[in-house]
Design a protein around this motif. Structure first.
Motif, PDB file in Angstrom:
ATOM      1  N   ALA A  14       0.827  -1.206   0.000  1.00 13.59           N
ATOM      2  CA  ALA A  14       0.000   0.000   0.000  1.00 13.59           C
ATOM      3  C   ALA A  14       0.865   1.262   0.000  1.00 13.59           C
ATOM      4  O   ALA A  14       0.529   2.261  -0.644  1.00 13.59           O
ATOM      5  CB  ALA A  14      -0.940  -0.004   1.202  1.00 13.59           C
ATOM      6  N   VAL A  15       1.990   1.196   0.697  1.00 16.02           N
ATOM      7  CA  VAL A  15       2.909   2.343   0.714  1.00 16.02           C
ATOM      8  C   VAL A  15       3.445   2.589  -0.695  1.00 16.02           C
ATOM      9  O   VAL A  15       3.488   3.733  -1.173  1.00 16.02           O
ATOM     10  CB  VAL A  15       4.066   2.098   1.703  1.00 16.02           C
ATOM     11  CG1 VAL A  15       5.129   3.193   1.579  1.00 16.02           C
ATOM     12  CG2 VAL A  15       3.533   2.028   3.131  1.00 16.02           C
ATOM     13  N   GLN A  16       3.844   1.515  -1.376  1.00 17.80           N
ATOM     14  CA  GLN A  16       4.342   1.641  -2.750  1.00 17.80           C
ATOM     15  C   GLN A  16       3.249   2.167  -3.679  1.00 17.80           C
ATOM     16  O   GLN A  16       3.502   3.005  -4.547  1.00 17.80           O
ATOM     17  CB  GLN A  16       4.838   0.281  -3.246  1.00 17.80           C
ATOM     18  CG  GLN A  16       6.000  -0.278  -2.443  1.00 17.80           C
ATOM     19  CD  GLN A  16       6.352  -1.695  -2.866  1.00 17.80           C
ATOM     20  OE1 GLN A  16       5.729  -2.265  -3.768  1.00 17.80           O
ATOM     21  NE2 GLN A  16       7.347  -2.285  -2.228  1.00 17.80           N
ATOM     22  N   PHE A  17       2.035   1.662  -3.490  1.00 16.37           N
ATOM     23  CA  PHE A  17       0.920   2.075  -4.335  1.00 16.37           C
ATOM     24  C   PHE A  17       0.634   3.569  -4.164  1.00 16.37           C
ATOM     25  O   PHE A  17       0.415   4.289  -5.146  1.00 16.37           O
ATOM     26  CB  PHE A  17      -0.326   1.261  -3.964  1.00 16.37           C
ATOM     27  CG  PHE A  17      -1.557   1.613  -4.757  1.00 16.37           C
ATOM     28  CD1 PHE A  17      -1.722   1.142  -6.049  1.00 16.37           C
ATOM     29  CD2 PHE A  17      -2.553   2.412  -4.201  1.00 16.37           C
ATOM     30  CE1 PHE A  17      -2.863   1.457  -6.782  1.00 16.37           C
ATOM     31  CE2 PHE A  17      -3.684   2.733  -4.929  1.00 16.37           C
ATOM     32  CZ  PHE A  17      -3.846   2.250  -6.214  1.00 16.37           C
ATOM     33  N   LYS A  18       0.653   4.044  -2.925  1.00 17.73           N
ATOM     34  CA  LYS A  18       0.389   5.455  -2.689  1.00 17.73           C
ATOM     35  C   LYS A  18       1.469   6.341  -3.306  1.00 17.73           C
ATOM     36  O   LYS A  18       1.185   7.410  -3.841  1.00 17.73           O
ATOM     37  CB  LYS A  18       0.297   5.725  -1.183  1.00 17.73           C
ATOM     38  CG  LYS A  18      -0.944   5.128  -0.538  1.00 17.73           C
ATOM     39  CD  LYS A  18      -0.952   5.318   0.968  1.00 17.73           C
ATOM     40  CE  LYS A  18      -2.193   4.718   1.600  1.00 17.73           C
ATOM     41  NZ  LYS A  18      -2.181   4.861   3.088  1.00 17.73           N
ATOM     42  N   GLN A  19       2.703   5.854  -3.272  1.00 11.11           N
ATOM     43  CA  GLN A  19       3.790   6.616  -3.900  1.00 11.11           C
ATOM     44  C   GLN A  19       3.615   6.636  -5.422  1.00 11.11           C
ATOM     45  O   GLN A  19       3.800   7.668  -6.072  1.00 11.11           O
ATOM     46  CB  GLN A  19       5.133   6.005  -3.541  1.00 11.11           C
ATOM     47  CG  GLN A  19       5.506   6.171  -2.074  1.00 11.11           C
ATOM     48  CD  GLN A  19       6.766   5.408  -1.703  1.00 11.11           C
ATOM     49  OE1 GLN A  19       7.221   4.534  -2.455  1.00 11.11           O
ATOM     50  NE2 GLN A  19       7.328   5.717  -0.557  1.00 11.11           N
ATOM     51  N   LEU A  20       3.221   5.464  -5.971  1.00  7.98           N
ATOM     52  CA  LEU A  20       3.042   5.359  -7.419  1.00  7.98           C
ATOM     53  C   LEU A  20       1.901   6.244  -7.895  1.00  7.98           C
ATOM     54  O   LEU A  20       1.997   6.928  -8.919  1.00  7.98           O
ATOM     55  CB  LEU A  20       2.772   3.898  -7.807  1.00  7.98           C
ATOM     56  CG  LEU A  20       2.595   3.590  -9.295  1.00  7.98           C
ATOM     57  CD1 LEU A  20       3.891   3.848 -10.055  1.00  7.98           C
ATOM     58  CD2 LEU A  20       2.147   2.139  -9.491  1.00  7.98           C
ATOM     59  N   LYS A  21       0.805   6.232  -7.132  1.00  3.80           N
ATOM     60  CA  LYS A  21      -0.369   7.006  -7.512  1.00  3.80           C
ATOM     61  C   LYS A  21      -0.406   8.391  -6.890  1.00  3.80           C
ATOM     62  O   LYS A  21      -1.346   9.150  -7.124  1.00  3.80           O
ATOM     63  CB  LYS A  21      -1.646   6.229  -7.093  1.00  3.80           C
ATOM     64  CG  LYS A  21      -1.848   4.935  -7.863  1.00  3.80           C
ATOM     65  CD  LYS A  21      -2.067   5.208  -9.345  1.00  3.80           C
ATOM     66  CE  LYS A  21      -2.381   3.948 -10.123  1.00  3.80           C
ATOM     67  NZ  LYS A  21      -2.569   4.218 -11.553  1.00  3.80           N
ATOM     68  N   ARG A  22       0.633   8.671  -6.072  1.00  2.00           N
ATOM     69  CA  ARG A  22       0.718   9.973  -5.377  1.00  2.00           C
ATOM     70  C   ARG A  22      -0.548  10.252  -4.567  1.00  2.00           C
ATOM     71  O   ARG A  22      -1.118  11.342  -4.633  1.00  2.00           O
ATOM     72  CB  ARG A  22       0.966  11.096  -6.379  1.00  2.00           C
ATOM     73  CG  ARG A  22       2.326  11.004  -7.063  1.00  2.00           C
ATOM     74  CD  ARG A  22       2.548  12.161  -8.014  1.00  2.00           C
ATOM     75  NE  ARG A  22       3.914  12.156  -8.542  1.00  2.00           N
ATOM     76  CZ  ARG A  22       4.280  11.490  -9.622  1.00  2.00           C
ATOM     77  NH1 ARG A  22       3.389  10.780 -10.278  1.00  2.00           N
ATOM     78  NH2 ARG A  22       5.527  11.513 -10.054  1.00  2.00           N
ATOM     79  N   LEU A  23      -0.985   9.243  -3.802  1.00  2.93           N
ATOM     80  CA  LEU A  23      -2.170   9.405  -2.957  1.00  2.93           C
ATOM     81  C   LEU A  23      -1.800  10.086  -1.638  1.00  2.93           C
ATOM     82  O   LEU A  23      -0.719   9.898  -1.128  1.00  2.93           O
ATOM     83  CB  LEU A  23      -2.801   8.033  -2.687  1.00  2.93           C
ATOM     84  CG  LEU A  23      -3.290   7.281  -3.934  1.00  2.93           C
ATOM     85  CD1 LEU A  23      -3.857   5.948  -3.542  1.00  2.93           C
ATOM     86  CD2 LEU A  23      -4.346   8.090  -4.666  1.00  2.93           C
TER      87      LEU A  23
END
Length: 232
Positions: A223-232
């Motif tokens: 989830a941390v990686q996903f938020k960085q990827l999607k800039r959430l």
């Protein structure tokens, strides 16, 4: 257009090569007489198009395609017309019955490249071939919503289909574009283009809702990686 010919009959290979000599845009980069050699030729030479016999001594053309990580464009060639329906179910470009006639070859090649012009650029995604019982599919990776691990197999979600692929999730992950596909937990790889909603999970990660209503849990670390990827 880089072409490979895979057929166990030497005379058939020679005749097809002779017919292809009429097309200066076509470069026959490889020949093979069996499934094993055909796999090696495709992996080594990366042809744009493969003329593929269906019945060979060590297996079928379908077996060959199922063993590839990504499938090239294919024109099936065979002396047995009972394979025609299966070939077209696999979304092959065309199906040529032996002995191949020049007008039918021209028609098939025009489907691949109507103007027989420069070599088409390769997609970053490519295709994957799958066989489940008597059904076969060529599927653009961008159409696949979800990969789900089932031991040494992976279940592939696309449209309304759920076939099993004889390949592990880790093997698939190595071949997928990380800009579009993400390993969200131990069992799932998600096509990010099909994520429709994102919400928190009770475990501290995220819950992804995919097109079609599929829900997939994403681990806290992912989830941390996903938020960085999607800039959430």
């Amino acid at each position: 257009m880089r072409v490979a010919i895979i057929d166990d009959e030497r005379l058939a290979r020679n005749e097809l090569r002779r017919l292809l000599d009429a097309y200066p845009e076509v470069d026959v980069v490889a020949e093979a007489a069996c499934v094993a050699d055909g796999l090696h030729a495709i992996r080594a030479m990366a042809p744009d198009l493969v003329f593929l016999d269906i019945q060979m001594p060590d297996g079928s053309g379908f077996d060959l395609l199922a063993a590839l990580e990504q499938a090239p464009a294919v024109i099936f060639t065979t002396a047995h017309d009972q394979f025609a329906l299966k070939a077209f179910d696999a979304n092959a470009i065309d199906y040529l019955l032996k002995p191949i006639e020049a007008p039918r070859l021209a028609q098939a090649l025009q489907k691949r490249s109507p103007e027989m012009g420069p070599r088409p650029s390769k997609s970053n995604d490519g295709k994957v071939f799958m066989q489940d019982g008597e059904r076969c599919w060529f599927v653009d990776l961008e159409q696949i919503v979800l990969f789900e691990s089932e031991g040494n197999y992976t279940r592939v979600y696309f449209d309304n289909n759920r076939p099993l692929l004889l390949r592990s999730l880790s093997q698939l992950e190595e071949r997928l574009d990380p800009q579009h596909f993400m390993r969200v937990n131990r069992r799932h790889i998600v096509n990010l283009r099909f994520v429709r909603e994102v919400g928190p999970s009770q475990a501290g990660g995220l819950v992804l809702t995919l097109e079609g209503g599929l829900n997939v849990d994403m681990s806290r670390r992912r989830a941390v990686q996903f938020k960085q990827l999607k800039r959430l």
